[in-house]
Write a protein that holds these residues in place. Structure first.
Motif, short mmCIF file in Angstrom:
data_model
loop_
_atom_site.label_atom_id
_atom_site.label_comp_id
_atom_site.label_asym_id
_atom_site.label_seq_id
_atom_site.Cartn_x
_atom_site.Cartn_y
_atom_site.Cartn_z
N CYS A 52 0.84 -1.20 0.00
CA CYS A 52 0.00 0.00 0.00
C CYS A 52 0.88 1.25 0.00
O CYS A 52 1.90 1.31 0.67
CB CYS A 52 -0.92 0.01 1.22
N GLU A 53 0.45 2.24 -0.80
CA GLU A 53 1.22 3.49 -0.88
C GLU A 53 0.72 4.51 0.14
O GLU A 53 1.29 5.58 0.29
CB GLU A 53 1.05 4.11 -2.28
N VAL A 54 -0.37 4.19 0.79
CA VAL A 54 -1.05 5.20 1.60
C VAL A 54 -0.84 5.00 3.10
O VAL A 54 -0.52 5.95 3.82
CB VAL A 54 -2.57 5.20 1.29
N CYS A 59 -4.40 0.61 3.36
CA CYS A 59 -5.61 1.44 3.44
C CYS A 59 -6.83 0.65 2.99
O CYS A 59 -7.94 0.90 3.40
CB CYS A 59 -5.45 2.69 2.59
N GLY A 60 -6.61 -0.32 2.13
CA GLY A 60 -7.71 -1.16 1.67
C GLY A 60 -8.47 -0.59 0.49
O GLY A 60 -9.29 -1.29 -0.10
N THR A 61 -8.20 0.67 0.14
CA THR A 61 -9.01 1.28 -0.92
C THR A 61 -8.21 1.82 -2.11
O THR A 61 -8.79 2.03 -3.18
CB THR A 61 -9.86 2.44 -0.37
N CYS A 62 -6.90 2.05 -1.94
CA CYS A 62 -6.13 2.57 -3.09
C CYS A 62 -6.13 1.50 -4.19
O CYS A 62 -6.50 0.35 -3.95
CB CYS A 62 -4.70 2.92 -2.66
N CYS A 65 -4.18 -1.69 -3.22
CA CYS A 65 -4.90 -2.51 -2.24
C CYS A 65 -6.09 -3.21 -2.89
O CYS A 65 -6.29 -4.41 -2.72
CB CYS A 65 -5.42 -1.65 -1.08
ZN LIG Z 1 -3.78 1.01 0.00
#
Ligand SMILES: [Zn+2]
Length: 374
Positions: A52-54, A59-62, A65
């Motif tokens: 994940c970059e966030v 984050c589960g949403t980028c 992810c």
């Molecule tokens: Zn993410």
């Protein structure tokens, strides 16, 4: 699925998240526990978090992810055996090649090995070499129903996390949470702790199949032996439907690969999907037939319990109190016990290469005879 939301696996989630947050992921994990209790969710969450970059724990949403959680990210791989076991050729030609290939996306490559306890000896030895000199930024996840099947030399190089079997609380949560409807309650009871079965029974089709299976004893009695052939044909249809579903799933998987790679999806991975599909098509007929037999056995056991004075409310099929009482009145203890015995013998035969449709038909004829004798 949502990242880190894995029913019944709070303990494993905590350990994995902790490892990510403290940058102590290491290069090999072993998830030990019964199959399908959430290993896929754990593996995908870990892989998503690592790339994940966030957010540190994902984050589960980028985009990264989301694709990893769908199982369609070039840095995340799942390998299931294409035959009875993982063979050395697969370890060398697929796993190791994927591990050493540079991917243009993701900091970590995560490779999930389904049924890793089904590595044969040569495969385990080849894999040991990988673990002895692990490629950088590569994380292996081995799924083991029986850790004893794997050499200690492999296991000792993995961090072991227990994937817990589903208790009633988890089953209830997955079924929809309290209070359960009558149908959800039946699904929880009749699946007897098996996650895949529970998911099936929560669908309309799965429930319709179960209802049809448990009506078989009554229909055999009321509509005579000819019904055995009708029921056998219906089960045959059920097997065909299951095979078609697997083919659909494979199509989706290949489409995802194409989505990730354009036209240049790695041939070895495409071949793996195709070979695994062939194996699962073979397996699924046995699974459907055995599941039908399990449903029947569950029903006969309930009837026997009621016949011996038990309370239908304690039965697996408590929702069909009337049906249980009717069968309990019509079938003798001897007929019930012999029916159960016949089911168990046939079920065991199905482990070997029997012609499934014929085996089902023979069983139903036997049950019809016992039902008519009363
Ligand atoms: Zn993410």
């Amino acid at each position: 699925m949502k990242i880190w939301e894995v029913p019944g696996q709070a303990h494993a989630v905590r350990i994995l998240r902790d490892a990510v947050e403290h940058d102590q992921v290491g290069h090999a994990w072993a998830f030990s526990g019964p199959p399908d209790v959430g290993q896929r969710g754990l593996a995908r969450s870990l892989a998503a978090a690592l790339n994940c970059e966030v957010a540190v724990a994902g984050c589960g949403t980028c985009s990264s992810c989301a694709r990893t959680l769908r199982g369609a990210h070039p840095a995340y791989w799942e390998f299931a055996p294409t035959g009875a076991a993982h063979r050395v050729g697969e370890v060398r030609d697929s796993w190791m090649r994927v591990a050493s290939r540079t991917s243009n996306e993701g900091r970590y490559k995560v490779l999930r090995i389904v049924d890793a306890d089904r590595m044969n000896e040569a495969a385990a030895n080849a894999f040991l070499k990988v673990l002895e000199e692990p490629p950088e930024h590569t994380v292996w996840i081995l799924e083991l129903a029986d850790p004893e099947e794997l050499p200690d030399t492999v296991l000792s190089r993995c961090r072991v996390v227990r994937a817990a079997p589903w208790g009633r609380d988890t089953m209830m949560q997955v079924a929809g949470g309290a209070p359960l409807t009558v149908d959800q309650e039946l699904a929880v009871r009749a699946s007897m702790g098996a996650p895949v079965r529970l998911h099936t029974l929560l669908t309309d089709q799965g429930r319709a199949d179960l209802h049809r299976h448990r009506c078989i004893p009554r229909e055999l009695r009321e509509r005579n032996q000819g019904f055995a052939l009708i029921a056998a044909r219906e089960l045959d249809e059920e097997m065909k439907r299951a095979v078609a579903e697997i083919q659909e799933e494979a199509k989706r998987e290949l489409a995802e690969l194409q989505h990730v790679y354009g036209d240049s999806a790695p041939k070895d991975v495409v071949r793996q999907v195709e070979q695994r599909t062939t194996r699962r098509e073979r397996e699924v007929k046995t699974i459907v037939a055995q599941t039908a037999l399990d449903d029947l056995a569950g029903w006969y056991r309930d009837v026997l319990m009621v016949r011996c004075g038990g309370d239908p409310a304690d039965a697996l099929h408590a929702d069909d109190d009337e049906g249980l009482r009717a069968d309990a009145a019509a079938l003798s203890e001897r007929a019930l016990l012999r029916s159960l015995e016949t089911i168990f013998v046939r079920r065991e035969e199905m482990e070997f290469n029997v012609q499934m449709s014929l085996a089902v038909e023979a069983l139903l004829m036997d049950l019809a005879t016992l039902a008519l004798e009363g």
